[in-house]
Design a protein around this motif. Sequence first.
Motif, PDB file in Angstrom:
ATOM      1  N   HIS A  93       0.902  -1.329  -0.137  1.00 41.85           N
ATOM      2  CA  HIS A  93      -0.002  -0.072  -0.149  1.00 41.85           C
ATOM      3  C   HIS A  93       0.772   1.260   0.020  1.00 41.85           C
ATOM      4  CE1 HIS A  93      -3.826   2.400   1.897  1.00 41.85           C
ATOM      5  NE2 HIS A  93      -3.276   2.814   0.948  1.00 41.85           N
ATOM      6  N   HIS A 109       1.430   5.063  -2.047  1.00 43.99           N
ATOM      7  CA  HIS A 109       0.840   6.056  -3.528  1.00 43.99           C
ATOM      8  C   HIS A 109       2.090   6.537  -3.878  1.00 43.99           C
ATOM      9  CE1 HIS A 109      -3.232   6.091  -2.151  1.00 43.99           C
ATOM     10  NE2 HIS A 109      -2.610   5.564  -0.810  1.00 43.99           N
ATOM     11  N   HIS A 141      -5.586   5.828  -5.414  1.00 45.32           N
ATOM     12  CA  HIS A 141      -6.888   5.597  -4.949  1.00 45.32           C
ATOM     13  C   HIS A 141      -7.750   5.525  -6.219  1.00 45.32           C
ATOM     14  CE1 HIS A 141      -6.768   6.749  -0.621  1.00 45.32           C
ATOM     15  NE2 HIS A 141      -5.984   7.797  -0.930  1.00 45.32           N
ATOM     16  N   GLU A 177      -5.960   1.289  -4.748  1.00 42.52           N
ATOM     17  CA  GLU A 177      -6.541   1.161  -3.338  1.00 42.52           C
ATOM     18  C   GLU A 177      -8.038   1.439  -3.817  1.00 42.52           C
ATOM     19  OE1 GLU A 177      -5.436   4.147  -0.326  1.00 42.52           O
ATOM     20  OE2 GLU A 177      -6.484   3.021   0.983  1.00 42.52           O
ATOM     21  N   ASP A 185       1.561   2.804   3.465  1.00 42.58           N
ATOM     22  CA  ASP A 185       0.790   3.784   2.865  1.00 42.58           C
ATOM     23  C   ASP A 185       1.203   5.010   2.649  1.00 42.58           C
ATOM     24  OD1 ASP A 185      -1.800   4.905   2.092  1.00 42.58           O
ATOM     25  OD2 ASP A 185      -2.669   4.757   3.852  1.00 42.58           O
ATOM     26  N   HIS A 224       2.633   8.569   1.041  1.00 39.92           N
ATOM     27  CA  HIS A 224       2.060   9.744  -0.029  1.00 39.92           C
ATOM     28  C   HIS A 224       3.180  10.552  -0.249  1.00 39.92           C
ATOM     29  CE1 HIS A 224      -1.824   8.108   1.610  1.00 39.92           C
ATOM     30  NE2 HIS A 224      -2.454   8.848   0.674  1.00 39.92           N
TER      31      HIS A 224
HETATM   32 FE   LIG Z   1      -3.935   4.908   0.697  1.00 39.27          FE
END
Ligand SMILES: [Fe+2]
Length: 248
Positions: free
Chosen positions: A7, A9, A44, A81, A198, A200
Motif C-alpha cells: 500500500h 501512493h 486511489h 486502493e 501507505d 504519500h
Molecule cells: Fe492509501
Amino acid sequence: MSYTELHFHLLPGLDDGPATITDSIELARAAADDGTGTITATPHVMDRLVTDTRSLSGRVAELNAALRSAGVPIDVLCGGELAHPMAFRLSDRELDAIAQGPRGHRWLLLEAPLRGLDASFTAAAQELRGRGFGIVIAHPERAAAAIPEQWPLIASEVAAGCGVQINVWSLAGYYGEAARTFAIRAIRSSPVAVVSSDAHGGKRPPSLRLGLRLLQGLGLSRPEWFTETAPRTLLERGLPAPASAIAA
Ligand SMILES: [Fe+2]
C-alpha cells in the motif's frame, strides 16, 4: 531479503500522492534507503480520481524506466486502493488490472472507509468475492478507531477470508491510541496480515524499517513476517479463491 510494500501512493499526478515524476523518484529513493525492494503502486481508485484502471500499467512501466535511469533499485508493481463503491462500477477486467497474485488466487486492496464501515462495505466485499477476487482490507484499524463498535464487522470479514493491511503510522500511534490498539489486535488475530507505509510523500514517508522496529517491540516471534514474508507471499501466491467462486 528486502521489505515489500503493498500500500503505497507512488504514481505521479494521479491522487494525493506525489505530484510529479521527480517527486515519485525521490519517494521511491527514500523507500529504497529504508530497505524496501518492491512497491505495489496503489493510487486511489474512486470516482473523483482514478476510474480507468487499465491506464495504470503504462504509467507503472514509465515509472519503472525512470527509476532504472535514476539508479533507484525499486521494482514497482501495478495496483490500486479500491474504494468500495467502485466494486459495483468496474468490470472484471478493470478490477483485474489492479489485482495481485496468480490466476485463481487474485486479490484486491479494498479501502476501509476512514469514517467507518457500513452495510455498503459488506455488500462490496460480497460482490468482489462473488466475482472471484480475494480481499485485503486497507487500514481497518483506522475505520475501527472511528467507530469502535464496528470491529465485529471487520472481524467477520476476516473470518470470511479477508486479509488485513495495517499502517505503520497506526502502530506508531500517529492516529491515536484507539487506532494503535486495533492495529495490534488485527496483527495478532488475523491469519493474513501485512504492515505497509501507505506512503504519500510529505508527511507520510516510507516507514517499514520503523514498522519492523514497532513489531519487534510487540514481542512477536517473527516480526519480519509482516513486512517481508507475508507481503511477498501475497504477491507470489495470492489469496485462496473465495468459496463462492469455486462453487460457481
Ligand atoms: Fe492509501
